[in-house]
Motif scaffolding. Structure first.
Motif, PDB file in Angstrom:
ATOM      1  N   VAL A 144      89.559  84.351  32.422  1.00  0.00           N
ATOM      2  CA  VAL A 144      90.528  84.940  31.481  1.00  0.00           C
ATOM      3  C   VAL A 144      91.740  85.530  32.195  1.00  0.00           C
ATOM      4  O   VAL A 144      92.704  85.941  31.541  1.00  0.00           O
ATOM      5  CB  VAL A 144      89.868  86.030  30.595  1.00  0.00           C
ATOM      6  CG1 VAL A 144      88.856  85.402  29.652  1.00  0.00           C
ATOM      7  CG2 VAL A 144      89.228  87.127  31.433  1.00  0.00           C
ATOM      8  N   LEU A 147      95.559  84.929  31.110  1.00  0.00           N
ATOM      9  CA  LEU A 147      95.714  84.731  29.672  1.00  0.00           C
ATOM     10  C   LEU A 147      96.450  85.901  29.030  1.00  0.00           C
ATOM     11  O   LEU A 147      96.396  87.037  29.498  1.00  0.00           O
ATOM     12  CB  LEU A 147      94.349  84.580  28.999  1.00  0.00           C
ATOM     13  CG  LEU A 147      93.495  83.381  29.386  1.00  0.00           C
ATOM     14  CD1 LEU A 147      92.202  83.382  28.574  1.00  0.00           C
ATOM     15  CD2 LEU A 147      94.249  82.071  29.192  1.00  0.00           C
ATOM     16  N   ARG A 150      95.828  87.982  23.360  1.00  0.00           N
ATOM     17  CA  ARG A 150      95.118  87.371  22.225  1.00  0.00           C
ATOM     18  C   ARG A 150      94.063  86.383  22.695  1.00  0.00           C
ATOM     19  O   ARG A 150      92.913  86.423  22.243  1.00  0.00           O
ATOM     20  CB  ARG A 150      96.114  86.683  21.295  1.00  0.00           C
ATOM     21  CG  ARG A 150      97.021  87.635  20.546  1.00  0.00           C
ATOM     22  CD  ARG A 150      97.413  87.036  19.217  1.00  0.00           C
ATOM     23  NE  ARG A 150      98.514  87.758  18.609  1.00  0.00           N
ATOM     24  CZ  ARG A 150      98.942  87.538  17.369  1.00  0.00           C
ATOM     25  NH1 ARG A 150      98.368  86.611  16.630  1.00  0.00           N
ATOM     26  NH2 ARG A 150      99.950  88.218  16.867  1.00  0.00           N
ATOM     27  N   ALA A 151      94.446  85.488  23.589  1.00  0.00           N
ATOM     28  CA  ALA A 151      93.484  84.496  24.080  1.00  0.00           C
ATOM     29  C   ALA A 151      92.376  85.163  24.878  1.00  0.00           C
ATOM     30  O   ALA A 151      91.201  84.766  24.789  1.00  0.00           O
ATOM     31  CB  ALA A 151      94.200  83.451  24.927  1.00  0.00           C
ATOM     32  N   GLU A 154      89.911  86.766  22.418  1.00  0.00           N
ATOM     33  CA  GLU A 154      89.066  85.761  21.766  1.00  0.00           C
ATOM     34  C   GLU A 154      88.004  85.230  22.729  1.00  0.00           C
ATOM     35  O   GLU A 154      86.820  85.100  22.369  1.00  0.00           O
ATOM     36  CB  GLU A 154      89.933  84.613  21.251  1.00  0.00           C
ATOM     37  CG  GLU A 154      89.150  83.548  20.507  1.00  0.00           C
ATOM     38  CD  GLU A 154      90.025  82.456  19.925  1.00  0.00           C
ATOM     39  OE1 GLU A 154      89.472  81.484  19.364  1.00  0.00           O
ATOM     40  OE2 GLU A 154      91.259  82.559  20.030  1.00  0.00           O
ATOM     41  N   ALA A 155      88.415  84.961  23.963  1.00  0.00           N
ATOM     42  CA  ALA A 155      87.470  84.412  24.939  1.00  0.00           C
ATOM     43  C   ALA A 155      86.369  85.414  25.270  1.00  0.00           C
ATOM     44  O   ALA A 155      85.189  85.048  25.372  1.00  0.00           O
ATOM     45  CB  ALA A 155      88.217  84.006  26.204  1.00  0.00           C
ATOM     46  N   ASN A 378     101.275  90.233  23.139  1.00  0.00           N
ATOM     47  CA  ASN A 378     100.506  89.204  23.829  1.00  0.00           C
ATOM     48  C   ASN A 378     100.682  89.266  25.337  1.00  0.00           C
ATOM     49  O   ASN A 378      99.745  88.993  26.097  1.00  0.00           O
ATOM     50  CB  ASN A 378     100.893  87.819  23.323  1.00  0.00           C
ATOM     51  CG  ASN A 378      99.963  86.741  23.832  1.00  0.00           C
ATOM     52  OD1 ASN A 378      98.746  86.838  23.679  1.00  0.00           O
ATOM     53  ND2 ASN A 378     100.522  85.727  24.453  1.00  0.00           N
TER      54      ASN A 378
END
Length: 704
Positions: A144, A147, A150-151, A154-155, A378
């Protein structure tokens, strides 16, 4: 031993320590810190005890403390915030600061069984801290790292648990940019450079799942107090207690109120069709959540069509966060689900548009704001209470960028996006992405004005009212001279960043008629003269000093308990039957019901004043001087020179008068028991606050 004798009411009773250098994870008792209440108090005491003066914020010796209070997740309304303490990355001397975030993180940490989390040391590879109740581990973050928030969220939720709350840094923090934050629940962030500190430690995130409960001494009393508060006392966001439009039930209304609900104003994109906010009245517990339509308050009427719902933090009935779906933002920022609150929600329309001369309105304005907001969150960028936006607009329009950026770097940005004949909101995506990489001259703007103004020879920006910089140590106004004159001016000096105090501005904007405000002022601060009407100020007096002290102390108290100072304290109410009086004893009543410790308002205020004094002592130690008046509380010149054709104490201006400001400082110092000349804590006040250890150390350093 009876079970009740072994239970910790309110507090979880434990603090977790995670050393990223050694991998050692240990547990300590909360008991030594309880005199400092919790939250800000716990975190600042740990910083004072463990982080020496002069520590580099990005060194392994630097620490980040996440802390909650005895009321967090206890069932008390608006008790879901988290206070972080760490060193500043962007202000002079890199002194101790607090940052704060709402969302769900604080409640999850408490329900996992922890009052605080200390992150120290420095990993040699990307990691995240995983907390599942009492089990804490350090996990690889290789997948991660790099990233966006947001990503990454989620991950990590997919990897760990969809019941967990992820608090993560973005690329800005990974790249150790001074203006970086940590963010949870998509749009709830804590800033002041904490992202850079965690990035220096290679700590991408803290993921916490809490499945426990908070023991409370008197659950029935908490339920009764909560119902009473929601029915009779609480208003809307900023505790505004009258509606913004004329409504049949209301004796008063005020167009500036954040009680914006009205018949015909809807959550237009709600899942099952538009939801009418209607006319929620005092006493209606089930309609409190409709009072604050923050999307249209922040972004204008055009935002209604994009509004999915109002969202909020754990245990908050007010819901001041906007959840919007703006399809066009998918093309500009990469996300159609957008929205935040306050400064984060209107970066361009409020803070940049006028400086740039940008002609945007309605749907176009919403798109510019949401493009910028979603990109900021983000990337894990922090705006220093909108200072980044003002600085970008100024540096472009005044030619500072063109003069100081290398020609190739300047040419790489589509600056024409700021011009009305070719305007394009993606220019903000370009600029912010490049800044977050922290490898260019442009990125220096996110080191703060303390750095870039000197580097680019623009020191006069500090003395320009448009900048809104309020202290020469590097921070902007946060409800300053426009908020009761000297009251706001002085409390803007007290911390090592913008103050984030809302107790005074909540009262200022509550919507009640002036005569009722005067009555409340007399009852709370001793005289009607504690307050002045906007831009019609009078010279400093002892009652203004009491009001200023109270504003600081209640803010600190809420950051210790932890409560939301955007709504607390309950100074006023929407209830005509109460003569619009609130209940300032509610914090003490809830504290007693939760912890079982009998508490009064005055005692809580004194403990909060001691926490403020503890941070002041740490500031004295960090600066190596007791002369806070001349070295720390240094207000910028524009507050004395604005409105050149109008004299101070004249209707129509909030201009300050120099000697009066110095008088105001001394009077507020006196309220805390600090030295009236220097503004530093005295031996006597440290004894009175029960901080003999702090007194002894300052004495050994010749700082008493």
């Amino acid at each position: 031993m009876a079970k009740e004798d072994s239970v910790s009411f309110g507090w979880a009773g434990k603090i977790a320590r995670v050393n990223l250098s050694t991998g050692v994870i240990s547990t300590e008792s909360t008991d030594p810190y309880k005199q400092y209440i919790g939250g800000m108090g716990i975190a600042n005491k740990i910083m004072y005890d463990e982080v020496p003066a002069g520590t580099d914020p990005l060194s392994p010796e630097s620490k980040v403390i996440f802390a909650v209070g005895p009321l967090t997740a206890s069932g008390v309304p608006l008790a879901g915030r988290t206070t972080l303490a760490h060193l500043s990355t962007f202000t002079k001397d890199h002194l101790v600061v607090d940052s704060h975030m709402g969302g769900m993180f604080g409640a999850k940490l408490k329900l996992a069984g922890w009052d605080a989390l200390i992150i120290e040391g420095q990993s040699d590879k990307p990691v995240f801290v995983k907390i599942i109740d009492g089990d804490i581990t350090i996990e690889s973050a290789d997948d991660v790292w790099g990233l966006g928030t947001r990503a990454a969220t989620e991950a990590l939720n997919t990897l760990v648990s969809n019941r967990a709350c992820v608090a993560t840094i973005g690329p800005a923090g990974e790249n150790q940019l001074p203006y970086s934050n940590i963010i949870n629940s998509r749009n709830h962030s804590a800033g002041a450079g904490v992202g850079a500190i965690l990035g220096s430690k290679k700590c991408k995130a803290v993921v916490v799942e809490g499945n426990g409960s908070v023991y409370v001494k008197d659950p029935e009393a908490i339920a009764e107090l909560s119902d009473y508060m929601l029915s009779d006392v609480i208003g809307s966001n900023n505790n505004h207690v009258v509606p913004s439009t004329q409504q049949e039930w209301a004796e008063f209304y005020d167009e500036g109120s954040r009680w914006t609900a009205r018949d015909g104003l809807t959550w237009a994109l709600a899942e099952d069709g538009p939801i009418n906010t209607g006319e929620p009245k005092p006493g209606e517990l089930n309609t409190v959540g409709y009072r604050c339509m923050k999307s249209t308050k922040d972004l204008g009427p055009a935002a209604e069509k994009y509004t999915v719902k109002m969202n909020g933090c754990h245990s908050c009935p007010i819901h001041c966060y906007s959840d919007l779906r703006v399809e066009a933002a998918e093309g500009t920022a990469g996300f159609e689900t957008v929205g935040n609150t306050c400064a984060a929600n209107f970066p361009v329309s409020v803070y940049m548009k006028k400086i740039l001369g940008l002609d945007i309105a309605d749907d176009e304005s919403v798109l510019w704001d949401m493009t910028t907001q979603a990109t900021m969150d983000n990337l894990g960028l922090w705006c220093n209470y909108a200072q980044l936006y003002r600085d970008i607009a100024h540096c472009y329009r005044a030619g500072v960028f063109e003069k100081n950026l290398p020609a190739e770097e300047y040419a790489s940005i589509n600056w024409a996006g700021f011009e009305n004949d070719s305007k394009d909101p993606t220019v903000m995506v370009e600029i912010l992405t490049k800044i977050s990489q922290n490898d260019s001259e442009l990125s220096k703007i996110a080191y703060g004005p303390l750095v870039w103004c000197e580097r680019w020879n623009d020191q006069e920006w500090f003395d320009t009212a448009t900048s809104t910089l309020i202290n020469y140590r590097g921070w902007p106004v946060h409800h300053a001279i426009e908020c009761f004159g000297q009251v706001g001016a002085v409390y803007n000096m007290m911390f090592n960043r913008d103050d984030m105090i809302h107790s005074a501005v909540n009262f200022q904007g509550c919507g009640l008629p002036w005569e009722i405000k005067q009555q409340i002022a007399k009852e709370v601060w001793g005289s009607e003269t504690a307050i002045d009407q906007n831009k019609n100020y009078t010279p400093m007096n002892e009652y203004k000093a009491k009001f200023c002290w109270w504003s600081i102390v209640t803010d600190v108290l809420h950051d210790c308990l932890t409560l939301c100072n955007w709504v607390w304290p309950m100074t006023m109410s929407p209830s005509k039957s109460r003569d619009y009086r609130g209940d300032l004893d509610l914090e003490a009543k809830f504290y007693t019901a939760v912890t079982g410790e009998e508490m009064t308002r005055d005692e809580l205020y004194k403990r909060a004043a001691s926490v403020m004094t503890l941070q002041r002592a740490n500031t004295v130690r960090g600066m190596g001087t007791t002369d806070m008046r001349n070295e720390h509380d240094t207000i910028t010149e524009w507050v004395f020179t604005k409105d050149p054709d109008i004299q101070p104490f004249t209707a129509g201006t909030d201009k300050m008068e120099r000697e009066d400001f110095q008088t105001a400082l001394g009077m507020v110092y006196k309220e805390f028991g600090w030295d009236e000349k220097t503004g530093a804590p005295t031996a006597a006040c440290l004894d009175d606050y029960g901080m003999g250890d702090v007194k002894d150390e300052l004495a050994s350093l010749n700082l008493l």
